[in-house]
Enzyme design. Structure first.
Site, PDB file in Angstrom:
ATOM      1  N   PHE A 131       0.866  -1.176   0.000  1.00  0.00           N
ATOM      2  CA  PHE A 131       0.000   0.000   0.000  1.00  0.00           C
ATOM      3  C   PHE A 131       0.907   1.232   0.000  1.00  0.00           C
ATOM      4  O   PHE A 131       1.858   1.298   0.777  1.00  0.00           O
ATOM      5  CB  PHE A 131      -0.882  -0.024   1.262  1.00  0.00           C
ATOM      6  N   ASP A 204       1.954  -4.686   9.064  1.00  0.00           N
ATOM      7  CA  ASP A 204       0.777  -3.855   8.810  1.00  0.00           C
ATOM      8  C   ASP A 204      -0.426  -4.790   8.725  1.00  0.00           C
ATOM      9  O   ASP A 204      -0.513  -5.624   7.814  1.00  0.00           O
ATOM     10  CB  ASP A 204       0.981  -3.071   7.506  1.00  0.00           C
ATOM     11  N   TYR A 229     -11.020   1.193  10.823  1.00  0.00           N
ATOM     12  CA  TYR A 229     -12.223   1.547  10.046  1.00  0.00           C
ATOM     13  C   TYR A 229     -12.537   0.547   8.934  1.00  0.00           C
ATOM     14  O   TYR A 229     -13.506   0.728   8.213  1.00  0.00           O
ATOM     15  CB  TYR A 229     -12.123   2.961   9.466  1.00  0.00           C
ATOM     16  N   LYS A 230     -11.691  -0.489   8.797  1.00  0.00           N
ATOM     17  CA  LYS A 230     -11.956  -1.498   7.767  1.00  0.00           C
ATOM     18  C   LYS A 230     -12.790  -2.615   8.406  1.00  0.00           C
ATOM     19  O   LYS A 230     -13.940  -2.383   8.750  1.00  0.00           O
ATOM     20  CB  LYS A 230     -10.636  -1.962   7.161  1.00  0.00           C
ATOM     21  N   ARG A 376     -12.163  -5.118  -6.556  1.00  0.00           N
ATOM     22  CA  ARG A 376     -11.951  -5.741  -5.235  1.00  0.00           C
ATOM     23  C   ARG A 376     -13.282  -5.985  -4.546  1.00  0.00           C
ATOM     24  O   ARG A 376     -14.152  -5.104  -4.510  1.00  0.00           O
ATOM     25  CB  ARG A 376     -11.155  -4.791  -4.315  1.00  0.00           C
TER      26      ARG A 376
HETATM   27  C1  LIG Z   1      -5.948   1.251   4.587  1.00  0.00           C
HETATM   28  C2  LIG Z   1      -4.464   1.126   4.716  1.00  0.00           C
HETATM   29  C3  LIG Z   1      -3.699   2.167   5.266  1.00  0.00           C
HETATM   30  C4  LIG Z   1      -4.379   3.460   5.621  1.00  0.00           C
HETATM   31  O1  LIG Z   1      -3.572   4.367   6.276  1.00  0.00           O
HETATM   32  P1  LIG Z   1      -4.251   5.700   6.855  1.00  0.00           P
HETATM   33  O2  LIG Z   1      -3.172   6.353   7.583  1.00  0.00           O
HETATM   34  O3  LIG Z   1      -5.413   5.279   7.688  1.00  0.00           O
HETATM   35  O4  LIG Z   1      -4.749   6.498   5.684  1.00  0.00           O
HETATM   36  C5  LIG Z   1      -2.337   1.953   5.439  1.00  0.00           C
HETATM   37  N1  LIG Z   1      -1.745   0.782   5.073  1.00  0.00           N
HETATM   38  C6  LIG Z   1      -2.464  -0.236   4.515  1.00  0.00           C
HETATM   39  C7  LIG Z   1      -1.791  -1.504   4.132  1.00  0.00           C
HETATM   40  C8  LIG Z   1      -3.830  -0.078   4.322  1.00  0.00           C
HETATM   41  O5  LIG Z   1      -4.535  -1.059   3.771  1.00  0.00           O
END
Ligand SMILES: *Cc1c(COP(=O)(O)O)cnc(C)c1O
Length: 417
Positions: A131, A204, A229-230, A376
């Site tokens: 990501f 992560d 939030y996921k 997705r």
């Molecule tokens: C959703 C996600 C993020 C989001 O980071 P924010 O700081 O909340 O914007 C980071 N890393 C991964 C792998 C994600 O899937």
């Protein structure tokens, strides 16, 4: 595990829903009528209790009790208290997890701390398919490391993590589940490989917490971060989490040494002296109203075992892939078929994927799209039903067979996809 082989009709899927041990949890969430929600891997739905609890936080705690609520409503302790609750979902004993800040900020804190714990090493390993924020934050943390650091990317600098590991590696930053393909990495084996050469790991967990069993303590993981939030359904922008193994807490330093990380924040000392434990990884005042959203979300999961979530999640993704294969043979599913290698989402690579996702949304099936060509679909076991999976595959096939991309209205790009 219930295999998809027995779910060869819509009736069989609906029948399976009637005996699903998790069936009662769906009622704890607001799922709009007529919507099949397959984007809980991006933003989970609202827990039914959220409106009342957040309204109480605003009207009563903020409106009436005012500043007293830092004590009387437990505002000040929320990062630690919720951190301990959340830690249970990832196999982390209490005192190692905070709910605070954002994933990006927590990544920065963890990576910077890990680099500091390995002062004689100069390499950070990451995935080229990571990501993007993880890669961007690594760049920033390397720049502020106080010494020259190098990045090695899995997929670019070598085919696998094994090819890149040596005694120069300070830390590897890895996604437990890949946000595009849904591939699940072997946390136990990789953590051990890194530890064998003296390196640290930051996992992560954005796409695995709440749907995959995680054993933070058992695998002696050093650092973990992730979203709420996921699959945890904490609400848009709800604060993230960070976990730091007890073994590192006395020595790990993070760069955002704010007053909430001080050993005695209300002493208002002139010099920074970190808290001896997990609280040193706090920075400053937290978004209490959003943090309350995390509490409501954890309440909504109360009584569920991660092993049960994982079992249903695998059955849902298996069913979806089997149905897509049956209806649309030849479609390019990028998600591993092997259960040990996938998280809770299915990715399909398709040239006109953007238009197909838009057309599906119009028909009530909400998934999402990641450029250049990835559709997705996330399968959150708390509220997605087997019948939904059946219907979603049918609607996907309908959209593709109708070649919806020929209609320009499905090709208009929105800012957030
Ligand atoms: C959703 C996600 C993020 C989001 O980071 P924010 O700081 O909340 O914007 C980071 N890393 C991964 C792998 C994600 O899937």
């Amino acid at each position: 595990m219930m295999s998809s082989a027995s779910m060869t009709s819509r009736e069989a899927c609906v029948g399976r829903d009637l005996v699903d041990p998790l069936r009662s949890f769906r009622d704890r969430f607001v799922i709009p009528d007529g919507i099949i929600y397959l984007d809980g891997n991006s933003l989970g739905p609202m827990p039914r209790a959220a409106a009342d609890v957040l309204n109480h936080t605003i009207e009563r705690e903020w409106g009436q009790d005012l500043i007293r609520s830092w004590n009387s409503a437990g505002w000040f302790d929320m990062p630690v208290r919720l951190g301990d609750r959340l830690g249970a979902l990832i196999g982390a004993a209490p005192g190692q997890t905070l709910v605070c800040d954002t994933t990006s900020i927590n990544l920065y804190k963890a990576i910077h701390a890990a680099i500091g714990l390995r002062p004689d090493r100069n390499v950070v390993i990451a995935e080229d398919q990571s990501f993007p924020t993880d890669l961007y934050i690594i760049e920033g943390a390397m720049k502020s490391a106080g010494r020259p650091m190098k990045r090695r990317l899995i997929g670019t600098d070598g085919p696998s993590i094994e090819a890149l590991i040596d005694r120069n590696v300070a830390v590897a930053v890895l996604s437990h589940v890949n946000y595009r393909t849904g591939e699940l990495l072997d946390m136990a084996a990789i953590t051990k490989q890194l530890h064998d050469v003296g390196a640290l790991v930051v996992w992560d967990l954005c796409h695995s917490i709440g749907v995959v069993e995680i054993a933070f303590d058992d695998h002696a993981v050093d650092f973990a971060v992730g979203c709420t939030y996921k699959y945890l359904n904490g609400g848009p922008g709800s604060p993230a989490f960070i976990s730091i193994a007890k073994a590192h807490q006395a020595t790990a330093q993070h760069p955002l040494s704010g007053w909430w990380g001080h050993a005695a924040p209300f002493a208002f000392d002139r010099d920074f002296r970190p808290d001896a434990g997990i609280k040193r990884f706090l920075c400053g005042t937290q978004p209490i109203i959003s943090t309350r959203g995390v509490e409501v979300a954890l309440d909504a999961m109360e009584g569920v075992e991660v092993v049960a979530l994982r079992r249903k999640s695998l059955a849902l993704t298996e069913l979806f892939m089997a149905r897509v294969n049956a209806l649309l043979p030849g479609l390019d599913i990028v998600t591993p078929r092997e259960p040990l290698q996938r998280g809770s989402q299915v990715g399909i690579s398709f040239d006109n994927g953007y238009a197909v996702v838009q057309a599906m949304i119009e028909r009530g099936v909400i998934g999402d799209f990641r450029a250049p060509d990835l559709m997705r679909f996330g399968f959150a076991p708390l509220y997605v039903r087997f019948g939904d999976v059946w219907d979603a595959a049918e609607i996907l096939a309908e959209c593709i067979n109708a070649e919806v991309w020929r209609d320009p209205r499905y090709n208009r790009k929105l800012e957030v996809t």
